[in-house]
Design a protein around this motif. Structure first.
Motif, PDB file in Angstrom:
ATOM      1  N   GLU A  78       0.739  -1.232  -0.084  1.00  0.00           N
ATOM      2  CA  GLU A  78       0.132  -0.144   0.068  1.00  0.00           C
ATOM      3  C   GLU A  78       0.779   1.342  -0.065  1.00  0.00           C
ATOM      4  N   ASN A  79       2.088   1.117  -0.320  1.00  0.00           N
ATOM      5  CA  ASN A  79       3.119   2.305  -0.154  1.00  0.00           C
ATOM      6  C   ASN A  79       3.442   2.535  -1.593  1.00  0.00           C
ATOM      7  N   PRO A  80       3.198   3.830  -2.016  1.00  0.00           N
ATOM      8  CA  PRO A  80       3.393   4.420  -3.368  1.00  0.00           C
ATOM      9  C   PRO A  80       4.793   4.509  -3.760  1.00  0.00           C
ATOM     10  N   CYS A  81       5.684   4.516  -2.572  1.00  0.00           N
ATOM     11  CA  CYS A  81       7.235   4.341  -3.094  1.00  0.00           C
ATOM     12  C   CYS A  81       7.630   2.940  -3.381  1.00  0.00           C
ATOM     13  N   ASP A  82       7.105   1.883  -2.774  1.00  0.00           N
ATOM     14  CA  ASP A  82       7.317   0.556  -3.411  1.00  0.00           C
ATOM     15  C   ASP A  82       6.850   0.442  -4.864  1.00  0.00           C
ATOM     16  N   ILE A  83       5.761   0.926  -5.137  1.00  0.00           N
ATOM     17  CA  ILE A  83       5.108   0.688  -6.373  1.00  0.00           C
ATOM     18  C   ILE A  83       6.255   1.578  -7.514  1.00  0.00           C
ATOM     19  N   ALA A  84       6.472   2.837  -7.012  1.00  0.00           N
ATOM     20  CA  ALA A  84       7.430   3.381  -7.774  1.00  0.00           C
ATOM     21  C   ALA A  84       8.583   2.904  -8.198  1.00  0.00           C
ATOM     22  N   ALA A  85       9.166   2.138  -7.227  1.00  0.00           N
ATOM     23  CA  ALA A  85      10.607   1.778  -7.413  1.00  0.00           C
ATOM     24  C   ALA A  85      10.560   0.450  -8.245  1.00  0.00           C
ATOM     25  N   CYS A  86       9.517  -0.406  -7.899  1.00  0.00           N
ATOM     26  CA  CYS A  86       9.273  -1.411  -8.907  1.00  0.00           C
ATOM     27  C   CYS A  86       9.023  -1.110 -10.258  1.00  0.00           C
ATOM     28  N   TYR A  87       7.991   0.014 -10.464  1.00  0.00           N
ATOM     29  CA  TYR A  87       7.955   0.477 -11.748  1.00  0.00           C
ATOM     30  C   TYR A  87       9.280   0.727 -12.660  1.00  0.00           C
ATOM     31  N   LEU A  88      10.123   1.572 -11.954  1.00  0.00           N
ATOM     32  CA  LEU A  88      11.257   1.994 -12.677  1.00  0.00           C
ATOM     33  C   LEU A  88      12.262   0.705 -12.911  1.00  0.00           C
TER      34      LEU A  88
ATOM     35  N   LEU B 159      10.965  -0.785 -15.861  1.00  0.00           N
ATOM     36  CA  LEU B 159      11.149   0.280 -17.112  1.00  0.00           C
ATOM     37  C   LEU B 159      12.645  -0.121 -17.828  1.00  0.00           C
ATOM     38  N   GLU B 160      13.435  -0.672 -17.064  1.00  0.00           N
ATOM     39  CA  GLU B 160      14.572  -0.983 -17.417  1.00  0.00           C
ATOM     40  C   GLU B 160      14.828  -2.237 -18.102  1.00  0.00           C
ATOM     41  N   LEU B 161      13.974  -3.374 -17.986  1.00  0.00           N
ATOM     42  CA  LEU B 161      13.923  -4.309 -18.579  1.00  0.00           C
ATOM     43  C   LEU B 161      13.563  -4.149 -20.021  1.00  0.00           C
ATOM     44  N   LYS B 162      14.247  -5.023 -20.851  1.00  0.00           N
ATOM     45  CA  LYS B 162      14.041  -5.091 -22.247  1.00  0.00           C
ATOM     46  C   LYS B 162      13.304  -6.340 -22.644  1.00  0.00           C
ATOM     47  N   ASP B 163      12.728  -6.436 -23.774  1.00  0.00           N
ATOM     48  CA  ASP B 163      11.925  -7.495 -24.279  1.00  0.00           C
ATOM     49  C   ASP B 163      12.875  -8.084 -25.344  1.00  0.00           C
ATOM     50  N   ASP B 164      13.545  -9.099 -25.070  1.00  0.00           N
ATOM     51  CA  ASP B 164      14.157  -9.753 -26.129  1.00  0.00           C
ATOM     52  C   ASP B 164      13.749 -10.824 -26.679  1.00  0.00           C
ATOM     53  N   SER B 165      12.412 -11.246 -26.640  1.00  0.00           N
ATOM     54  CA  SER B 165      11.785 -12.312 -27.187  1.00  0.00           C
ATOM     55  C   SER B 165      11.577 -12.258 -28.645  1.00  0.00           C
ATOM     56  N   ILE B 166      11.584 -13.278 -29.341  1.00  0.00           N
ATOM     57  CA  ILE B 166      11.385 -13.190 -30.814  1.00  0.00           C
ATOM     58  C   ILE B 166      10.005 -12.610 -31.247  1.00  0.00           C
ATOM     59  N   PRO B 167       8.866 -12.564 -30.544  1.00  0.00           N
ATOM     60  CA  PRO B 167       7.819 -11.737 -30.849  1.00  0.00           C
ATOM     61  C   PRO B 167       8.141 -10.421 -30.585  1.00  0.00           C
TER      62      PRO B 167
END
Length: 231
Positions: free
Chosen positions: A89-99, A102-110
């Protein structure tokens, strides 16, 4: 000193840009950068006030400690995200995970095909796919000036660094309309966006997520009633 705007006109003497350039001696580009930062800070302050009101706290420095969670050891990445989405229920936790996501890259074939596959010819689709399923394919994928599936598979394999076969392209065409592909990363980001809006009443952005995440490791206290300086 007159200030010429980018549209060729001169700024009015009572305007903010005129006062800024003449009082600071800086350039028009400096003004636009400063105005952008002021607008961002004003937006952050409004959102910070909303969070303080919604969570019943006096200062944003208190938000990092609001309903902190004890995260179980040994969670996989998917289980960790599920835990945060379901329990935090903590917006800081949500924000940190969100960031972090965002750094992850989709390297799948699709994901790669989504960015690189072009229209294909009807002849090559009927050769490599099931011509009875042609009606299931988005018309935007089948073009007279398209390129053969096997040709694209060979070229895209070189770019991707791993083999892409004709069946990969056929399955992609069966599954996704042009421009409709969403990666697992995009879907997870949407879940965090929904969670954040439910908690805080407004949508999260990368810039504001960075603002919130800074409270997890910062002792800086900002006045949420602070007004941005104007010229």
């Amino acid at each position: 000193m007159q200030v010429r705007l980018k549209n060729g006109k001169f700024a009015a003497k009572h305007s903010a840009v005129y006062r800024y350039v003449n009082r600071t001696g800086k350039t028009l580009d400096d003004y636009y950068k400063w105005a952008s930062e002021c607008g961002k800070r004003a937006s952050f302050n409004r959102k910070n006030r909303l969070i303080c009101e919604k969570f019943g706290i006096d200062s944003m420095t208190e938000i990092a400690l609001y309903k902190t969670l004890e995260i179980p050891d040994g969670l996989s990445l998917s289980d960790l995200n599920a835990f945060i989405l379901n329990e935090s229920e903590n917006p800081c936790d949500i924000a940190a995970c969100y960031l972090e996501i965002l750094e992850l890259k989709d390297d799948s074939i699709p994901g790669f095909l989504n960015s690189n596959l072009g229209p294909v010819t009807r002849e090559s689709f009927e050769r490599w796919g099931d011509k009875n399923r042609l009606k299931d394919i988005s018309p935007s994928w089948i073009k007279n000036n398209g390129r053969p599936i096997d040709t694209q598979a060979a070229e895209l394999s070189e770019i991707y660094g791993r083999e892409i076969i004709e069946e990969d392209i056929i399955q992609y065409l069966y599954t996704y309309k042009k421009g409709r592909y969403k990666s697992d990363i995009s879907l997870l980001l949407e879940q965090y966006e929904v969670k954040f809006e439910r908690l805080c009443g407004f949508r999260i952005s990368k810039d504001y997520a960075e603002e919130l995440a800074s409270y997890l490791s910062s002792d800086l206290e900002l006045d949420v009633n602070e007004e941005v300086a104007v010229f």
